[in-house]
Design an enzyme around this catalytic site. Structure first.
Site, PDB file in Angstrom:
ATOM      1  N   LYS A 115      -2.279 -58.631  67.315  1.00  0.00           N
ATOM      2  CA  LYS A 115      -1.546 -57.839  68.298  1.00  0.00           C
ATOM      3  C   LYS A 115      -0.616 -56.832  67.645  1.00  0.00           C
ATOM      4  O   LYS A 115      -0.398 -55.746  68.192  1.00  0.00           O
ATOM      5  CB  LYS A 115      -0.737 -58.757  69.227  1.00  0.00           C
ATOM      6  N   LYS A 217     -14.666 -61.189  73.637  1.00  0.00           N
ATOM      7  CA  LYS A 217     -14.059 -61.902  74.754  1.00  0.00           C
ATOM      8  C   LYS A 217     -13.904 -60.987  75.971  1.00  0.00           C
ATOM      9  O   LYS A 217     -13.591 -59.803  75.810  1.00  0.00           O
ATOM     10  CB  LYS A 217     -12.672 -62.389  74.302  1.00  0.00           C
ATOM     11  N   LYS A 220      -8.901 -57.817  79.725  1.00  0.00           N
ATOM     12  CA  LYS A 220      -8.363 -56.815  80.653  1.00  0.00           C
ATOM     13  C   LYS A 220      -8.181 -55.482  79.953  1.00  0.00           C
ATOM     14  O   LYS A 220      -8.071 -54.454  80.603  1.00  0.00           O
ATOM     15  CB  LYS A 220      -7.034 -57.292  81.224  1.00  0.00           C
TER      16      LYS A 220
END
Ligand code: TRP
Length: 354
Positions: A115, A217, A220
């Site tokens: 991240k 995966k 969103k």
């Protein structure tokens, strides 16, 4: 040896729209666990600040996760549904845990590396400390079981490391307060204050993958909306996305082994299995040898049958934010009572004066 009372805890971040991966990987498991367990489900709004500080739609996002919990069948009266920021004991215990966890442990967290990306200097301190807050979310209730996606496994191992170090370091303080519970460390029984949390990761679709790439995966943040089914998608959108989902030219195998090396087929079979509450083997015993032209329409019907009632109920709930807020206030008040009991015991163990 005394056992910790089983307690289920999990959290979902109020960022971005919920999709099928969140539903099958998390919320559906939350619903099933209510049957035989005491459960606490939390909208982790404080975690949402770690990647991005300002969210114009924070309140809507919090309400929308709550609506999804309720629409999916979580009972906020028998269990506890609340948002993290209304229970400040999470942040308080997280501070203690920041002083328990070692920098070396945090540096190993792969999600932080992912991240934070290349520009790590610009990542927030909160993003770095995130797993410590997550440990506090769970352990402030001394919860024992945590349903999560497999990407959260490392964070739960960290929670165990934190619990273990706290138990060891305060070993002699835990016993005299009479609060200790025996756990085994190797062969030695040790008085433990915090339990060793167990992840609950299994199920036929622990990881729902992108409809466009079975090795990635479902997310969103994928730029293609065709890669995911959003919980608020209408029936036409669900049908279109499954019809356009990537597949390979072969028929479905009759055995689970035959899905190896076929990530898209594996993903669609896993989704079918999870939606139908079956194993992949059961799905393949029904569809083995069939083409996707047969399997996909069956999957579309099933997905609509399962998801449409949830979507409808979510929309209905979102029209009455006052009701959702009341549910969260009530859950938060009940969570605070439990969390404050733990914090008082922790203050005593540490030796803070109160
Ligand atoms: N980190 C989790 C996720 O991104 C969310 C989370 C925060 C959580 N606190 C938690 C999950 C406690 C389980 C238990 O999915």
């Amino acid at each position: 040896m005394t056992e910790f009372k089983p307690l289920v805890f999990s959290g979902v971040q109020p960022t971005g729209n919920l999709h099928l991966g969140n539903y099958l990987g998390a919320i559906r498991k939350f619903v099933a666990l209510q049957e035989n367990n005491d459960c606490i489900y939390c909208v982790v709004d404080m975690h949402a600040l770690t990647a991005q500080l300002v969210h114009e739609d924070m309140a809507t996002q919090i309400r929308s996760i709550t609506a999804a919990f309720l629409a999916a069948g979580i009972d906020p009266e028998k269990h506890i549904v609340f948002n993290q920021s209304q229970v400040p004991q999470h942040a308080e215990l997280a501070w203690i845990f920041n002083c328990v966890a070692r920098i070396g442990w945090m540096n190993r967290m792969t999600q932080f590396k992912d991240k934070a990306g290349k520009d790590r200097e610009q990542a927030s301190l909160g993003l770095y400390a995130y797993p410590s807050l997550m440990a506090a979310d769970i352990l402030v209730y001394r919860a024992t079981h945590v349903p999560v996606g497999d990407d959260q496994k490392q964070h739960l191992e960290l929670a165990r490391d934190i619990a273990m170090k706290f138990n060891m370091d305060f070993h002699d303080k835990i016993v005299p307060t009479g609060l200790g519970i025996d756990i085994k460390v190797g062969e030695e029984p040790v008085h433990a204050y915090f339990p060793m949390v167990e992840p609950l990761i299994d199920g036929p679709a622990p990881r729902v993958m992108s409809l466009k790439d079975g090795t990635k995966k479902m997310s969103k943040s994928d730029p293609s909306d065709l890669s995911r089914i959003n919980l608020m998608d209408d029936q036409d959108a669900i049908a279109k996305k499954i019809r356009k989902a990537k597949t390979d030219p072969d028929a479905l195998p009759s055995e689970v082994d035959g899905l190896k090396g076929r990530p898209e087929a594996d993903n669609l079979v896993g989704i079918f299995a999870a939606l139908a509450d079956k194993s992949k083997a059961e799905v393949l015993s029904e569809f083995g040898g069939q083409q996707f032209s047969v399997f996909k329409p069956a999957l579309i019907d099933l997905a609509i049958e399962v998801l449409a009632p949830i979507t409808t109920e979510m929309r209905r709930l979102m029209e009455d934010p006052g009701h959702i807020d009341a549910v969260l206030r009530d859950g938060s008040a009940r969570a605070r009572v439990r969390a404050e009991k733990t914090m008082n015991e922790v203050r005593d163990i540490i030796g803070f004066v109160r």
